[in-house]
Write an enzyme that holds these catalytic residues in place. Structure first.
Site, PDB file in Angstrom:
ATOM      1  N   ASP A   1       0.961  -1.076   0.004  1.00 37.27           N
ATOM      2  CA  ASP A   1       0.136  -0.149  -0.048  1.00 37.27           C
ATOM      3  C   ASP A   1       0.944   1.124  -0.091  1.00 37.27           C
ATOM      4  O   ASP A   1       1.564   1.409   1.023  1.00 37.27           O
ATOM      5  CB  ASP A   1      -0.826  -0.013   1.245  1.00 37.27           C
ATOM      6  CG  ASP A   1      -1.803   1.267   1.392  1.00 37.27           C
ATOM      7  OD1 ASP A   1      -1.592   2.350   0.616  1.00 37.27           O
ATOM      8  OD2 ASP A   1      -2.792   1.190   2.164  1.00 37.27           O
TER       9      ASP A   1
ATOM     10  N   ASN B   1       3.280   3.888 -10.289  1.00 33.77           N
ATOM     11  CA  ASN B   1       1.675   3.770 -11.230  1.00 33.77           C
ATOM     12  C   ASN B   1       0.637   3.950 -10.424  1.00 33.77           C
ATOM     13  O   ASN B   1      -0.220   4.508 -10.989  1.00 33.77           O
ATOM     14  CB  ASN B   1       1.738   2.375 -11.799  1.00 33.77           C
ATOM     15  CG  ASN B   1       0.276   2.257 -12.495  1.00 33.77           C
ATOM     16  OD1 ASN B   1      -0.162   2.836 -13.784  1.00 33.77           O
ATOM     17  ND2 ASN B   1      -0.289   1.452 -12.125  1.00 33.77           N
TER      18      ASN B   1
ATOM     19  N   VAL C   1      -3.420  18.823  -8.968  1.00 32.04           N
ATOM     20  CA  VAL C   1      -2.509  19.170  -7.807  1.00 32.04           C
ATOM     21  C   VAL C   1      -1.380  18.161  -7.479  1.00 32.04           C
ATOM     22  O   VAL C   1      -0.051  18.338  -7.715  1.00 32.04           O
ATOM     23  CB  VAL C   1      -2.870  19.824  -6.784  1.00 32.04           C
ATOM     24  CG1 VAL C   1      -1.855  20.018  -5.555  1.00 32.04           C
ATOM     25  CG2 VAL C   1      -3.674  21.236  -6.928  1.00 32.04           C
TER      26      VAL C   1
ATOM     27  N   TYR D   1      -6.630  16.008  -8.058  1.00 29.71           N
ATOM     28  CA  TYR D   1      -5.880  15.137  -8.898  1.00 29.71           C
ATOM     29  C   TYR D   1      -4.791  15.974  -9.674  1.00 29.71           C
ATOM     30  O   TYR D   1      -3.677  15.449  -9.839  1.00 29.71           O
ATOM     31  CB  TYR D   1      -6.745  14.659  -9.782  1.00 29.71           C
ATOM     32  CG  TYR D   1      -6.026  13.366 -10.522  1.00 29.71           C
ATOM     33  CD1 TYR D   1      -5.749  12.163 -10.168  1.00 29.71           C
ATOM     34  CD2 TYR D   1      -5.982  13.782 -12.254  1.00 29.71           C
ATOM     35  CE1 TYR D   1      -5.148  11.293 -11.426  1.00 29.71           C
ATOM     36  CE2 TYR D   1      -5.168  12.649 -12.919  1.00 29.71           C
ATOM     37  CZ  TYR D   1      -5.070  11.710 -12.553  1.00 29.71           C
ATOM     38  OH  TYR D   1      -4.312  10.699 -13.650  1.00 29.71           O
TER      39      TYR D   1
ATOM     40  N   VAL E   1      -7.149   6.627 -21.365  1.00 30.28           N
ATOM     41  CA  VAL E   1      -7.025   5.101 -21.348  1.00 30.28           C
ATOM     42  C   VAL E   1      -8.097   4.379 -20.701  1.00 30.28           C
ATOM     43  O   VAL E   1      -8.814   4.734 -19.502  1.00 30.28           O
ATOM     44  CB  VAL E   1      -5.916   4.447 -20.464  1.00 30.28           C
ATOM     45  CG1 VAL E   1      -5.542   2.983 -20.902  1.00 30.28           C
ATOM     46  CG2 VAL E   1      -4.408   5.030 -21.375  1.00 30.28           C
ATOM     47  N   ARG E   2      -8.726   3.484 -21.500  1.00 29.69           N
ATOM     48  CA  ARG E   2      -9.943   2.675 -20.976  1.00 29.69           C
ATOM     49  C   ARG E   2      -9.638   1.536 -19.826  1.00 29.69           C
ATOM     50  O   ARG E   2      -8.934   0.695 -20.121  1.00 29.69           O
ATOM     51  CB  ARG E   2     -10.467   1.724 -21.969  1.00 29.69           C
ATOM     52  CG  ARG E   2     -11.349   2.524 -22.968  1.00 29.69           C
ATOM     53  CD  ARG E   2     -11.899   1.387 -23.966  1.00 29.69           C
ATOM     54  NE  ARG E   2     -10.971   0.681 -24.614  1.00 29.69           N
ATOM     55  CZ  ARG E   2     -10.675   0.833 -25.684  1.00 29.69           C
ATOM     56  NH1 ARG E   2     -10.643   2.237 -26.250  1.00 29.69           N
ATOM     57  NH2 ARG E   2      -9.881   0.062 -26.672  1.00 29.69           N
ATOM     58  N   THR E   3      -9.895   2.360 -18.477  1.00 28.38           N
ATOM     59  CA  THR E   3      -9.540   1.521 -17.038  1.00 28.38           C
ATOM     60  C   THR E   3     -10.548   1.752 -16.451  1.00 28.38           C
ATOM     61  O   THR E   3     -11.395   2.714 -16.702  1.00 28.38           O
ATOM     62  CB  THR E   3      -8.279   1.928 -16.622  1.00 28.38           C
ATOM     63  OG1 THR E   3      -8.233   3.354 -16.346  1.00 28.38           O
ATOM     64  CG2 THR E   3      -6.913   1.459 -17.492  1.00 28.38           C
TER      65      THR E   3
ATOM     66  N   LYS F   1      -0.531  15.771  -9.630  1.00 28.06           N
ATOM     67  CA  LYS F   1       0.294  15.051 -10.652  1.00 28.06           C
ATOM     68  C   LYS F   1       1.296  16.208 -10.825  1.00 28.06           C
ATOM     69  O   LYS F   1       2.315  15.835 -11.293  1.00 28.06           O
ATOM     70  CB  LYS F   1      -0.848  14.692 -11.722  1.00 28.06           C
ATOM     71  CG  LYS F   1      -1.430  13.558 -11.514  1.00 28.06           C
ATOM     72  CD  LYS F   1      -0.579  12.366 -11.600  1.00 28.06           C
ATOM     73  CE  LYS F   1      -1.593  11.141 -11.462  1.00 28.06           C
ATOM     74  NZ  LYS F   1      -0.979   9.759 -10.955  1.00 28.06           N
TER      75      LYS F   1
ATOM     76  N   SER G   1       0.276  12.559 -15.230  1.00 26.90           N
ATOM     77  CA  SER G   1      -0.949  12.790 -16.295  1.00 26.90           C
ATOM     78  C   SER G   1      -0.727  14.324 -16.948  1.00 26.90           C
ATOM     79  O   SER G   1      -0.338  15.151 -16.402  1.00 26.90           O
ATOM     80  CB  SER G   1      -2.428  12.696 -15.518  1.00 26.90           C
ATOM     81  OG  SER G   1      -3.446  13.153 -16.244  1.00 26.90           O
TER      82      SER G   1
END
Ligand code: NAP
Length: 235
Positions: A61, A88, A160, A158, A191-193, A162, A143
């Site tokens: 984690d 990642n 901030v 998000y 991306v498709r996730t 990245k 990103s």
């Protein structure tokens, strides 16, 4: 024993899982997929093993200091080296339509814990193993939403996180210049996730490609850059 060891965080699904697969298909790389949920992580690692890849799962984690410490001790005892680190694992916790003026500070704290402090903890724990061999590749999965040159409204925590990850990438790359360790950030595109959603135009294979390229750079490869589709992009 001479295989390079590649650690990937958030590897139980999405782009992280695909990065493990693409790295594992390369000759001479032993992949260490990690995930915060042991059951899901083991299942994902089992799929890669069924494809004939050399993988060794360990729970991790990234938002937990003790989990990172336990993992680093295990890696040193078991693999005795670390050549590649792909940061990642990431979260996008901003509620839909969130704006800076109505967002909760807790969202920033929780987002930064995973997207910034997680990579920082892992770098601090594993870069010493890389330094020992004078070789390392650190890839921070960032990103386009963290690009200051293209900053817009929405998903503020998000964004901030990245941008901060990009700053960490630059600072560390400057610090490690000449050490044999190359540090770069990349954007996988949309991306498709589970995070990207079903409407995203890119496959996980396309999203993982640049991270794998950066993870396997030759010694004269770039350091301190930001890439998408293997090409530099503005910060
Ligand atoms: P995803 O499908 O939501 O997967 C995220 C992964 O991160 C999951 O394995 C998740 O584990 C893991 N994770 C979250 N918090 C963690 C923690 N504290 N410790 C360890 N693992 C943790 O997302 P994705 O699309 O594959 O995204 C991968 C990376 O690409 C992220 O950094 C994301 O910001 C970046 N990215 C994605 C896109 C896109 O369009 N998809 C675009 C730009 C950048 P659980 O299964 O346990 O939740």
């Amino acid at each position: 024993m001479d295989k390079r060891v590649a650690v990937v965080t958030g590897a139980n699904r999405g782009i992280g899982f695909e990065i493990c697969r693409q790295l594992g298909r390369r000759d001479g790389i032993r992949v260490v997929p990690t995930a915060r949920d042991g059951t899901r992580g083991n299942a994902a690692a089992g799929k890669l093993r069924d494809e004939g890849l050399d993988v060794e799962f360990h729970p991790l984690d990234v938002a937990s200091e003790s989990s990172v410490e336990t993992f680093a001790a295990w890696l040193e005892a078991t693999c005795k080296r670390c050549d590649i680190l792909v940061n990642n694992a990431g979260v996008m916790l901003d509620p839909r339509g969130s704006r800076v003026l109505d967002s909760k500070v807790k969202t920033y704290r929780d987002t930064l814990a995973t997207n910034l402090i997680g990579p920082l903890l892992l770098i601090q724990a594993l870069a010493p193993l890389m330094k020992r061999n004078g070789y390392g590749r650190i890839v921070n999965v960032s990103s386009g939403q963290g690009q200051l040159s293209d900053m817009g409204a929405g998903t503020p925590a998000y964004r901030v996180s990245k941008t901060a990850l990009n700053a960490l990438t630059r600072t560390l790359a400057a610090e490690l210049r000449g050490s044999g360790i190359l540090v770069n950030a990349m954007c996988p595109g949309w991306v498709r996730t589970d995070m990207g959603g079903t409407g995203a135009p890119r496959t996980v294979a396309q999203g993982a490609d640049t991270a794998v390229w950066l993870a396997t750079l030759p010694d004269d490869g770039p350091n301190g850059g930001f890439f998408r589709d293997r090409k530099p992009i503005p910060w």
